[in-house]
Design an enzyme around this catalytic site. Sequence first.
Site, PDB file in Angstrom:
ATOM      1  N   LYS A  14       1.062 -36.551 -17.466  1.00  0.00           N
ATOM      2  CA  LYS A  14       1.885 -36.107 -18.596  1.00  0.00           C
ATOM      3  C   LYS A  14       2.598 -37.261 -19.275  1.00  0.00           C
ATOM      4  O   LYS A  14       2.611 -37.361 -20.486  1.00  0.00           O
ATOM      5  CB  LYS A  14       2.942 -35.092 -18.145  1.00  0.00           C
ATOM      6  CG  LYS A  14       2.428 -33.772 -17.682  1.00  0.00           C
ATOM      7  CD  LYS A  14       3.548 -32.792 -17.402  1.00  0.00           C
ATOM      8  CE  LYS A  14       4.613 -33.287 -16.470  1.00  0.00           C
ATOM      9  NZ  LYS A  14       4.162 -33.572 -15.095  1.00  0.00           N
ATOM     10  N   ARG A  89      10.593 -25.924 -17.207  1.00  0.00           N
ATOM     11  CA  ARG A  89       9.808 -25.745 -15.985  1.00  0.00           C
ATOM     12  C   ARG A  89       9.938 -24.346 -15.419  1.00  0.00           C
ATOM     13  O   ARG A  89       9.217 -23.992 -14.496  1.00  0.00           O
ATOM     14  CB  ARG A  89      10.279 -26.735 -14.917  1.00  0.00           C
ATOM     15  CG  ARG A  89       9.909 -28.154 -15.232  1.00  0.00           C
ATOM     16  CD  ARG A  89      10.237 -29.050 -14.077  1.00  0.00           C
ATOM     17  NE  ARG A  89       9.968 -30.428 -14.453  1.00  0.00           N
ATOM     18  CZ  ARG A  89       9.670 -31.373 -13.600  1.00  0.00           C
ATOM     19  NH1 ARG A  89       9.578 -31.108 -12.325  1.00  0.00           N
ATOM     20  NH2 ARG A  89       9.447 -32.596 -14.010  1.00  0.00           N
ATOM     21  N   ARG A 128       0.093 -43.824  -6.392  1.00  0.00           N
ATOM     22  CA  ARG A 128       1.183 -44.277  -7.258  1.00  0.00           C
ATOM     23  C   ARG A 128       2.406 -44.659  -6.423  1.00  0.00           C
ATOM     24  O   ARG A 128       3.095 -45.638  -6.721  1.00  0.00           O
ATOM     25  CB  ARG A 128       1.550 -43.174  -8.257  1.00  0.00           C
ATOM     26  CG  ARG A 128       2.624 -43.594  -9.246  1.00  0.00           C
ATOM     27  CD  ARG A 128       2.860 -42.552 -10.308  1.00  0.00           C
ATOM     28  NE  ARG A 128       3.686 -41.466  -9.798  1.00  0.00           N
ATOM     29  CZ  ARG A 128       4.026 -40.397 -10.496  1.00  0.00           C
ATOM     30  NH1 ARG A 128       3.569 -40.237 -11.728  1.00  0.00           N
ATOM     31  NH2 ARG A 128       4.793 -39.464  -9.984  1.00  0.00           N
ATOM     32  N   ARG A 134       8.058 -45.441  -5.046  1.00  0.00           N
ATOM     33  CA  ARG A 134       8.930 -44.299  -5.361  1.00  0.00           C
ATOM     34  C   ARG A 134       9.259 -43.519  -4.091  1.00  0.00           C
ATOM     35  O   ARG A 134       8.376 -43.056  -3.391  1.00  0.00           O
ATOM     36  CB  ARG A 134       8.256 -43.372  -6.379  1.00  0.00           C
ATOM     37  CG  ARG A 134       8.386 -43.888  -7.792  1.00  0.00           C
ATOM     38  CD  ARG A 134       7.733 -43.016  -8.809  1.00  0.00           C
ATOM     39  NE  ARG A 134       8.206 -41.638  -8.777  1.00  0.00           N
ATOM     40  CZ  ARG A 134       7.956 -40.759  -9.730  1.00  0.00           C
ATOM     41  NH1 ARG A 134       7.236 -41.115 -10.789  1.00  0.00           N
ATOM     42  NH2 ARG A 134       8.388 -39.521  -9.658  1.00  0.00           N
ATOM     43  N   ARG A 145       6.236 -30.173  -4.261  1.00  0.00           N
ATOM     44  CA  ARG A 145       6.370 -30.175  -5.728  1.00  0.00           C
ATOM     45  C   ARG A 145       5.218 -29.413  -6.380  1.00  0.00           C
ATOM     46  O   ARG A 145       5.419 -28.686  -7.360  1.00  0.00           O
ATOM     47  CB  ARG A 145       6.429 -31.617  -6.252  1.00  0.00           C
ATOM     48  CG  ARG A 145       7.768 -32.295  -5.946  1.00  0.00           C
ATOM     49  CD  ARG A 145       7.730 -33.787  -6.164  1.00  0.00           C
ATOM     50  NE  ARG A 145       7.399 -34.154  -7.519  1.00  0.00           N
ATOM     51  CZ  ARG A 145       6.842 -35.307  -7.878  1.00  0.00           C
ATOM     52  NH1 ARG A 145       6.525 -36.204  -6.958  1.00  0.00           N
ATOM     53  NH2 ARG A 145       6.591 -35.571  -9.131  1.00  0.00           N
TER      54      ARG A 145
END
Length: 197
Positions: A14, A89, A128, A134, A145
Amino acid sequence: MTRMLIIGPPGSGKGTQAERISDRLGVVAISTGDIFRANVKGETPLGLEAKKYMDAGDFVPDSVTNRMVRDRLGQDDVAEGFLLDGYPRTVAQVDELDQILSESGTRLDVVLQLTADDEELVTRLLGRALETGRSDDNETVIRHRLDLYHEQTEAVVGKYAERGILRRVDGIGAIDEVTDRVMAAIAEAVADEAASA
């Protein structure tokens, strides 16, 4: 056609596609994730509150998110259009966004949904996490998630599908290929709106 929303599961690209749409169409991309992360990094009160939820893989509560988005959509640089990434969301956030937009006499023109297989997304997000370090990307949190996305956000997709403004785009493949699909979907939405006007 300048008021858009891009939606999709975590890791579906996104953010990358939002940047490209913003560059090509000259609209401001507004990413709630980027705003949250900037607040976390700056250790603002909002950031500290948001971090608790983000580290657990949960959504930041609607009350915090809605306040932030309302403020952002009231700024001058979005008067001619925007692309929302990461909001709404939940169905409650859809209602809040409808209220925010109706107060300014506008509405969403198109909702782009990037689609992708969950296992592909887990692999992508773990990669990632290794690259970026992260803290909110480990397999347990990623799967949580994705579950949240399916439970809550798919109801959002359903609402926009009922309104006839949803365009589904395959989010798997080379970035340029996905961008071509996204731009084609926007062009199709513009043509459909012109035909029905």
